[in-house]
Each structure stands twice: as C-alpha cells, then as structure tokens.
Scaffold this motif. Structure first.
Motif, PDB file in Angstrom:
ATOM      1  N   ALA A   1       0.983   1.094  -9.542  1.00 54.98           N
ATOM      2  CA  ALA A   1       0.210   1.155  -8.401  1.00 54.98           C
ATOM      3  C   ALA A   1      -1.078   0.565  -8.199  1.00 54.98           C
ATOM      4  O   ALA A   1      -1.158  -0.284  -6.862  1.00 54.98           O
ATOM      5  CB  ALA A   1      -0.289   2.637  -8.324  1.00 54.98           C
ATOM      6  N   LEU A   2      -1.887   0.233  -9.061  1.00 55.32           N
ATOM      7  CA  LEU A   2      -2.929  -0.511  -8.940  1.00 55.32           C
ATOM      8  C   LEU A   2      -2.566  -1.988  -8.730  1.00 55.32           C
ATOM      9  O   LEU A   2      -3.607  -2.588  -7.929  1.00 55.32           O
ATOM     10  CB  LEU A   2      -4.072  -0.364 -10.037  1.00 55.32           C
ATOM     11  N   ARG A   3      -1.628  -2.298  -9.168  1.00 53.64           N
ATOM     12  CA  ARG A   3      -1.354  -3.824  -9.135  1.00 53.64           C
ATOM     13  C   ARG A   3      -0.979  -4.049  -7.622  1.00 53.64           C
ATOM     14  O   ARG A   3      -1.294  -5.448  -7.311  1.00 53.64           O
ATOM     15  CB  ARG A   3      -0.366  -4.311 -10.071  1.00 53.64           C
ATOM     16  N   LEU A   4      -0.491  -3.188  -7.024  1.00 50.02           N
ATOM     17  CA  LEU A   4      -0.112  -3.324  -5.665  1.00 50.02           C
ATOM     18  C   LEU A   4      -1.288  -3.309  -4.745  1.00 50.02           C
ATOM     19  O   LEU A   4      -1.535  -3.669  -3.825  1.00 50.02           O
ATOM     20  CB  LEU A   4       1.120  -2.631  -5.339  1.00 50.02           C
ATOM     21  N   ASP A   5      -2.284  -2.183  -5.005  1.00 46.01           N
ATOM     22  CA  ASP A   5      -3.067  -1.904  -4.198  1.00 46.01           C
ATOM     23  C   ASP A   5      -4.370  -1.105  -5.105  1.00 46.01           C
ATOM     24  O   ASP A   5      -4.430  -0.195  -5.564  1.00 46.01           O
ATOM     25  CB  ASP A   5      -2.787  -0.692  -3.072  1.00 46.01           C
TER      26      ASP A   5
ATOM     27  N   ALA B   1       0.803  -1.184  -0.099  1.00 47.86           N
ATOM     28  CA  ALA B   1       0.006   0.000  -0.016  1.00 47.86           C
ATOM     29  C   ALA B   1       0.819   1.249   0.042  1.00 47.86           C
ATOM     30  O   ALA B   1       0.610   2.358  -0.546  1.00 47.86           O
ATOM     31  CB  ALA B   1      -0.702  -0.020   1.212  1.00 47.86           C
ATOM     32  N   GLU B   2       2.015   1.197   0.661  1.00 47.88           N
ATOM     33  CA  GLU B   2       2.612   2.488   0.958  1.00 47.88           C
ATOM     34  C   GLU B   2       3.674   2.602  -0.661  1.00 47.88           C
ATOM     35  O   GLU B   2       3.420   3.390  -1.054  1.00 47.88           O
ATOM     36  CB  GLU B   2       3.925   2.190   1.776  1.00 47.88           C
ATOM     37  N   ARG B   3       3.987   1.590  -1.117  1.00 48.01           N
ATOM     38  CA  ARG B   3       4.643   1.662  -2.304  1.00 48.01           C
ATOM     39  C   ARG B   3       3.712   2.362  -3.496  1.00 48.01           C
ATOM     40  O   ARG B   3       4.149   2.899  -4.447  1.00 48.01           O
ATOM     41  CB  ARG B   3       5.315   0.210  -2.791  1.00 48.01           C
ATOM     42  N   ALA B   4       2.380   1.789  -3.428  1.00 51.41           N
ATOM     43  CA  ALA B   4       1.428   2.062  -4.306  1.00 51.41           C
ATOM     44  C   ALA B   4       1.005   3.456  -4.301  1.00 51.41           C
ATOM     45  O   ALA B   4       1.117   4.253  -5.387  1.00 51.41           O
ATOM     46  CB  ALA B   4       0.193   1.296  -4.058  1.00 51.41           C
ATOM     47  N   ALA B   5       1.227   4.141  -2.961  1.00 53.43           N
ATOM     48  CA  ALA B   5       0.809   5.596  -2.991  1.00 53.43           C
ATOM     49  C   ALA B   5       2.162   6.240  -3.655  1.00 53.43           C
ATOM     50  O   ALA B   5       1.606   7.396  -4.207  1.00 53.43           O
ATOM     51  CB  ALA B   5       0.789   5.700  -1.468  1.00 53.43           C
TER      52      ALA B   5
END
Length: 488
Positions: free
Chosen positions: A279-283, A250-254
C-alpha cells in the motif's frame, strides 16, 4: 491478576468535582472550537451574486490528471490522493467565487474538504467542509443528494453517527435507486449498534447495479460488514477483489491497507506487513498503512524499525490513536518518560480534533481507563453509549467499569461486545481479553480461561502492553482441571 497501575496523567487533570469540571471543559472546548473554526474557514463568497451556470469542464492536459482523478474519486466516494485533492480544492474554490449559486461546485468542494481532512488527519478541514456543503444545500434545497452525501461523510469523519444516519436517510429518500447513500447508511447503523439495519442496507446495496468505478467501494463496504460479523475469509476476498478492481493507486492502496489490517487482526504478521508495504509503495500518504506497518514491526520484535515507523506516522498532523499506540509501545519497552511525551502529544491532537467537531469520547475513554482516571472514563463512555451504542463503545465502557472496580456492571457491557446475537460477531483479541479479565475478577474461572485463551488464538500479538498480562492472567488461573464439567 490485574494491573491497576496508571502511567501518565489524566487527559483532564486538576479538577475539583467531576461534574463541575466536565462543564468547564465543555465551555473551554466550545470556545476553542469556535475560535479555530472561525480562523480556519476560507471566505469564499464574493460580494456580488452571479447567475447559476453549470460547472465548466476540466481543462485538458497532463497537469490536470491528479485533480481529475480526485474529482472522480470524490464523486464516487472512494479514496483519493492528497495532491489531487488539494488541486481539486483549489479549482473548486475559484469556481465558487465565480459562481456562488453553483450548488454542484459547492458540494464537490465540501466533499473534497472532508476527504482531505480524513486522509491528512486534519480536522481543521471539517468546518470548511460543513460550510461549503450547507451552502450547497441552501442553494439547491433539501433534495440536493450531492450535499447530503457529503454531509453524511462529514458526520462519519467526526464520529457523529446520529447525524450521519439522518443525512444518509434524507439522501436515500430523495433518490432511492442511488447506490452512494448506502455506504454511509451502513456505517451509521453500525456506529449506532443497529446491525440488522446495517446488514439489510448492505443487501440492498449489493442488489443494485453499480458501474465499474463504484464497484470497488461497494466491495469494500461489504468487507467491513463481513468483518463485523466474524466472516474473515469473505471480508478478505471482498477487499482483495476491490484492490484488484481499483482505478487509481490511492484507491488500491486503501483497499490493500484494509487487507493488511485484516491480516493483522488474525495475527498473520508476514501477510500484514506485505500488504501494508504494498500500500505504501502505491501511496506514501496512506496513514493507516504507515501505522499498520509500525504496529506489525513491533510485533515482529523489530523494535528500532517499529519506533522509526511510528515516529514517521506521527511526525506531521498525528492521529490521536497512533500517538496512543506509540505511548503504549514505549510503556511495554520500560520507557515511561517517552510514553508520557507521546500521551502529551495525544492530548494536543485530541484538542485539535475536538476543535474540528470530531467526537473523541471513545478514544479519551479508553485512554482514561488504562492511563488516567477510570471514573472519568466511565462518565464519558456512559454518555457515549446513550448517544451511539455500538460494540466499540460497549467494550470500552465495560473495561472502564472494570478499571473503576464495578465488575458486575462491567460484565454486562463486555458480554454485549462479544455477543453475536447483539452484533458483537467481530473476532477481536482485545474484546476477548477484556471479557476474560472481568470474568476472572468475578471468579468465573472457566469462562475467564476460555476467553483469555481465545484472545491469544485470535491474535497473539494484539498489544505489546496487554499480551504479557493475558499470559500472566492465564498462569494465575492455572491449568484446566481434569474432572468433567458439572452436568446441567
């Protein structure tokens, strides 16, 4: 030269006299906010008080991992995943029922409410957050830095920069060597137009030693300041490093969504789309990435995909700004009925947001200037400028004054928004467009042409609705004359 046609109706319609209807609106909104807040706040205090005990350690096991990641994220002021936040809130609610004098538990609960409300776009969490954080403050007293940090974050989520500044300065005074008060200070100073203090606060933050968990958040805060100064490459480098150092998806996606936004602002569509999709693939709950992807697809003329992406972005608890963007996309496609439907939903979203204590005057002012009552926009934005005079408000107020026909006064504010000496170092295609149109109305042909051309150089895709008007304005201004400019 100018398109003064209004699509849709005013956010605040059918009123006899501006000042009287403003008072009536305030009373109605206050009553709505009170009723929603009263119905939404969870009653957490038990009947009998208990002795204060330190918070119990989290239970071990695989089910606790998202919740404990959320606890770490909330503690360090970094983005957290929505499922983990909901689990953390559930645990903290149980904890404060058992231990109503546990100030730390109340502060964590309040901060988790703030983060969930911000991430989910649900302002109903903000009154809950305020109650929990103020309970923590009442239990421990004025030097409760955890509660003060949470209240500063809550004020920022509500766009209340004076309150954010007050709480962040209290937290900093209580513990000057803590890093966590500085990000809120920087954002509050920026929102108040005090860019020198924002930069000084960043310098102090960067001079502190921060551990690995906090470092990405510090780099992201530096990126925001660099972006506002027009230092694009430095901002991209900081956010890229923050994404690489992030500890949770979530942090990396932000941070990746932030890199995508910077790419969008400079008109690099493939780079923007790549980062938004990463980003959307992560969160999948990263709302800024959902809207950014939709915006980028529209600019790439992948209209069907863009509309589908926007509809996904506004399907559940839509952000007012996303509904405004979608409405303007429909306008650009010649679909006024669909645009008005989106604007109607935006009005509803604004009412929910205001009921949660959010200051939506900037967004309402922008909407009124372009799609409603420009003088309503001027009245709102003048008051907003008196309260928190940042460059976003300067640009919006200047444009509202132009739309209301007062171009000489409009130029004052539009110039502030683009003047590096006054904090307007950010490279914004929208700001340059607004300034260029105002200058053209005042027959300042040379500066108008330069600023309109600059808008297209900064980002030739910045708005599906306004970019065609930039090109039309440049055609009306004609080519640059061959003769040299007059000497001083």
């Amino acid at each position: 030269m100018e398109n003064r046609q209004c699509v849709g109706t005013s956010l605040i319609s059918e009123a006899p006299a501006p000042r009287r209807r403003r008072l009536v609106r305030r009373l109605l909104l206050a009553a709505l906010a009170g009723s929603l807040a009263t119905g939404a706040v969870l009653v957490l205090l038990p009947a009998e008080p208990q002795r204060h005990r330190p918070a119990r350690p989290p239970a071990a096991g695989p089910q606790s991992r998202p919740r404990e990641q959320a606890l770490t994220a909330v503690t360090y002021g970094v983005p957290a995943a929505l499922p983990g936040l909901t689990a953390l809130i559930g645990r903290q609610e149980r904890l404060v029922r058992e231990r109503p004098k546990d100030a730390v538990a109340w502060a964590v609960l309040g901060s988790a409410y703030v983060e969930r409300g911000r991430r989910a776009g649900d302002a109903a969490d903000y009154p809950r957050a305020e109650r929990a954080l103020k309970t923590s403050l009442d239990v421990r007293g004025a030097r409760n830095t955890g509660a003060l940090d949470g209240l500063a974050a809550l004020a920022l989520a509500r766009r209340d920069f004076p309150a954010a500044k007050g709480y962040a300065e209290q937290a900093h005074k209580a513990a000057p060597k803590r890093w966590s008060a500085y990000p809120a200070l920087i954002d509050a100073y920026t929102g108040l137009g005090d860019y020198e203090k924002a930069r000084a606060a960043l310098d102090k933050l960067l001079a502190l030693r921060t551990d690995a968990a906090a470092r990405p958040a510090v780099m992201a805060r530096a990126a925001a300041v660099y972006r506002d100064r027009g230092w694009r490459e430095d901002a991209v480098a900081q956010l890229t490093d923050a994404a690489a150092a992030a500890r949770t998806p979530a942090e990396r996606a932000a941070w990746l969504a932030g890199v995508g936004q910077l790419a969008w602002e400079r008109g690099d569509l493939p780079e923007a789309l790549r980062h938004f999709e990463a980003a959307l693939r992560l969160d999948a709950d990263q709302r800024a990435a959902v809207a950014g992807r939709a915006r980028t697809l529209a600019a790439l003329d992948r209209t069907s995909e863009a509309l589908a992406a926007y509809r996904a972005a506004v399907a559940h608890r839509p952000r007012p700004e996303d509904l405004l963007e979608l409405g303007e996309l429909y306008e650009s496609l010649g679909q006024p009925g669909a645009a008005e439907e989106s604007y109607a939903r935006m009005r509803e979203a604004v009412a929910r947001s205001v009921a949660g204590g959010v200051d939506e005057e900037l967004l309402i002012g922008r909407f009124e200037a372009d799609h409603g009552d420009p003088w309503e926009a001027v009245e709102r934005l003048e008051e907003e400028w008196r309260r928190q005079p940042g460059i976003e408000v300067a640009d919006a107020l200047g444009w509202a004054l132009h739309r209301a026909g007062d171009d000489r006064q409009a130029l004052t504010y539009a110039a502030v928004a683009t003047d590096k000496a006054k904090g307007g170092g950010v490279r914004s295609a929208l700001y340059a467009y607004h300034l260029g149109v105002i200058e053209a109305e005042l027959e300042r042909t040379g500066p108008a042409r330069r600023h309109l051309q600059e808008a297209l150089r900064i980002n030739p895709y910045f708005s599906p609705l306004w970019v065609p008007l930039v090109r039309e304005a440049l055609r009306e201004l004609g080519d640059v004359p061959d003769e040299p400019p007059p000497s001083e």
